[in-house]
Design a protein around this motif. Structure first.
Motif, PDB file in Angstrom:
ATOM      1  N   PRO A 149       0.805  -1.228   0.000  1.00 57.47           N
ATOM      2  CA  PRO A 149       0.000   0.000   0.000  1.00 57.47           C
ATOM      3  C   PRO A 149       0.837   1.276   0.000  1.00 57.47           C
ATOM      4  N   ALA A 150       2.020   1.208   0.585  1.00 57.33           N
ATOM      5  CA  ALA A 150       2.883   2.391   0.618  1.00 57.33           C
ATOM      6  C   ALA A 150       3.368   2.780  -0.771  1.00 57.33           C
ATOM      7  N   ASP A 151       3.312   1.840  -1.717  1.00 58.13           N
ATOM      8  CA  ASP A 151       3.804   2.097  -3.069  1.00 58.13           C
ATOM      9  C   ASP A 151       2.682   2.254  -4.094  1.00 58.13           C
ATOM     10  N   ALA A 152       1.440   2.352  -3.630  1.00 58.36           N
ATOM     11  CA  ALA A 152       0.310   2.457  -4.561  1.00 58.36           C
ATOM     12  C   ALA A 152       0.452   3.662  -5.483  1.00 58.36           C
ATOM     13  N   GLY A 153       1.039   4.739  -4.989  1.00 54.46           N
ATOM     14  CA  GLY A 153       1.202   5.938  -5.798  1.00 54.46           C
ATOM     15  C   GLY A 153       2.200   5.785  -6.926  1.00 54.46           C
ATOM     16  N   LEU A 154       2.972   4.682  -6.928  1.00 56.55           N
ATOM     17  CA  LEU A 154       3.915   4.418  -8.018  1.00 56.55           C
ATOM     18  C   LEU A 154       3.277   3.666  -9.174  1.00 56.55           C
ATOM     19  N   VAL A 155       2.060   3.171  -8.973  1.00 55.38           N
ATOM     20  CA  VAL A 155       1.451   2.292  -9.958  1.00 55.38           C
ATOM     21  C   VAL A 155       0.908   3.094 -11.141  1.00 55.38           C
ATOM     22  N   ASP A 156       1.324   2.698 -12.341  1.00 55.33           N
ATOM     23  CA  ASP A 156       0.846   3.276 -13.597  1.00 55.33           C
ATOM     24  C   ASP A 156       0.177   2.157 -14.383  1.00 55.33           C
ATOM     25  N   PRO A 157      -1.149   2.184 -14.573  1.00 53.88           N
ATOM     26  CA  PRO A 157      -1.842   1.072 -15.226  1.00 53.88           C
ATOM     27  C   PRO A 157      -1.739   1.069 -16.748  1.00 53.88           C
ATOM     28  N   SER A 158      -1.138   2.085 -17.347  1.00 51.20           N
ATOM     29  CA  SER A 158      -1.085   2.187 -18.809  1.00 51.20           C
ATOM     30  C   SER A 158      -0.008   1.268 -19.394  1.00 51.20           C
ATOM     31  N   VAL A 159      -0.315   0.645 -20.528  1.00 49.77           N
ATOM     32  CA  VAL A 159       0.660  -0.177 -21.235  1.00 49.77           C
ATOM     33  C   VAL A 159       1.671   0.740 -21.913  1.00 49.77           C
ATOM     34  N   PRO A 160       2.971   0.529 -21.691  1.00 41.30           N
ATOM     35  CA  PRO A 160       3.971   1.405 -22.303  1.00 41.30           C
ATOM     36  C   PRO A 160       3.804   1.506 -23.824  1.00 41.30           C
ATOM     37  N   LEU A 161       3.905   2.725 -24.330  1.00 44.46           N
ATOM     38  CA  LEU A 161       3.862   3.060 -25.745  1.00 44.46           C
ATOM     39  C   LEU A 161       2.509   2.806 -26.408  1.00 44.46           C
ATOM     40  N   LEU A 162       1.822   1.731 -26.037  1.00 43.06           N
ATOM     41  CA  LEU A 162       0.528   1.430 -26.655  1.00 43.06           C
ATOM     42  C   LEU A 162      -0.633   2.156 -25.993  1.00 43.06           C
ATOM     43  N   GLY A 163      -0.518   2.432 -24.694  1.00 45.25           N
ATOM     44  CA  GLY A 163      -1.653   2.975 -23.958  1.00 45.25           C
ATOM     45  C   GLY A 163      -2.668   1.888 -23.658  1.00 45.25           C
ATOM     46  N   GLY A 164      -3.806   2.291 -23.076  1.00 43.85           N
ATOM     47  CA  GLY A 164      -4.779   1.300 -22.642  1.00 43.85           C
ATOM     48  C   GLY A 164      -4.256   0.558 -21.416  1.00 43.85           C
ATOM     49  N   PRO A 165      -4.945  -0.505 -21.003  1.00 42.52           N
ATOM     50  CA  PRO A 165      -6.103  -1.105 -21.659  1.00 42.52           C
ATOM     51  C   PRO A 165      -7.360  -0.243 -21.537  1.00 42.52           C
ATOM     52  N   THR A 166      -8.233  -0.388 -22.513  1.00 44.37           N
ATOM     53  CA  THR A 166      -9.486   0.366 -22.504  1.00 44.37           C
ATOM     54  C   THR A 166     -10.585  -0.363 -21.747  1.00 44.37           C
ATOM     55  N   GLY A 167     -10.371  -1.623 -21.450  1.00 46.56           N
ATOM     56  CA  GLY A 167     -11.345  -2.443 -20.750  1.00 46.56           C
ATOM     57  C   GLY A 167     -10.948  -3.896 -20.886  1.00 46.56           C
TER      58      GLY A 167
END
Length: 279
Positions: A149-167
């Motif tokens: 939980p202390a590292d939640a702010g480091l999480v980036d859900p976007s796929v590198p270069l491609l972006g998404g997922p959209t769903g």
């Protein structure tokens, strides 16, 4: 000493290649969890997932997508990344595996590192339930690592270069359908384009041909369809069909986790960067 590659299942061994340059971006909010906006710095899709198998052997895999549950934020990978066996064609219902709670080191883009815990493994769950369906045992290959939980702010859900997922893709793949993946282990930008050629296990696994094919170290990488929806997780390497890869269907794997994994309902976190098709 790193874990050696299996002939069929890709045991992740290769070191990660490219590091995407850029600057730190501001934070964004996703379903009550503060997540980092698209940037070159963060943990999420494409991160290196390192699991210590024994004193001399480590398994290195690639993260697929970010997920959230009632009580935690998770990063996905293949269940076989925590396997301890050497079988040429393992069944997740019988193959030896590390237990839940095992530490997994998550190394992200641009340098951030976090220690997570194996919170769900389809292999562990199937073995506890005594599953014996051949399709389920062979193709249900999915795991979730709980983020500190202390590292939640480091999480980036976007796929590198491609972006998404959209769903989440819920209707599988049809032969000829275009797929995309980010796999950082054999040079280039890491972005790969391909197509679906067949299904196995009543749709639990999709055979895809991508250029270049996934290699050891890419296990667990996420696959997107032409609309940017998360469709699967790299699980196996085929020695025919132009050296294609087997992709575990994510919707089916997630449904099994929700029903029997003991974590409550787990959902995919969409990327904060728009999806961009390539090729």
């Amino acid at each position: 000493m790193e874990r050696s590659s299996r002939a069929v299942t890709i045991a992740a061994v290769a070191a990660v290649g490219v590091v995407i340059g850029g600057v730190l971006a501001p934070s964004a909010s996703a379903a009550g969890v503060t997540l980092r906006a698209p940037s070159s710095f963060g943990i999420g899709p494409g991160a290196v997932m390192s699991t210590q198998i024994d004193a001399r052997t480590a398994s290195l895999c690639t993260a697929d997508f970010v997920f959230r549950g009632p009580n935690a934020l998770y990063i996905g990978m293949s269940a076989h990344c925590a396997g301890t066996g050497r079988s040429e064609d393992p069944s997740g219902c019988t193959a030896p595996t590390l237990p839940l709670g095992t530490e997994v080191t998550i190394s992200g883009r641009g340098g951030p590192e976090s220690t997570g815990r194996l919170a769900y493994s389809s292999w562990v769950t199937m073995q506890e339930r005594g599953e014996d369906d051949p399709a389920l045992c062979r193709y249900n290959d999915f795991a979730l690592v709980a983020v500190d939980p202390a590292d939640a702010g480091l999480v980036d859900p976007s796929v590198p270069l491609l972006g998404g997922p959209t769903g989440l893709d819920t209707d599988g793949l049809t032969p000829g359908e275009t797929v995309y993946s980010f796999q950082p282990n054999n040079g280039g930008s890491g972005v790969k384009t391909g197509r679906s050629v067949a299904d196995d296990g009543s749709g639990r696994s999709h055979q895809v041909v991508i250029t270049p094919p996934g290699v050891p170290g890419d296990s667990g990488s996420g696959f997107l369809d032409a609309d940017g929806r998360a469709v699967g997780v790299l699980s196996t390497e085929f020695l025919d069909r132009n050296h294609g890869n087997g992709v575990a269907d994510l919707a089916l794997a997630l449904a099994y986790a929700d029903a029997d994994g003991g974590l409550g309902t787990v959902t995919l976190v969409p990327g904060t960067a728009p999806f961009r098709s390539v090729g």
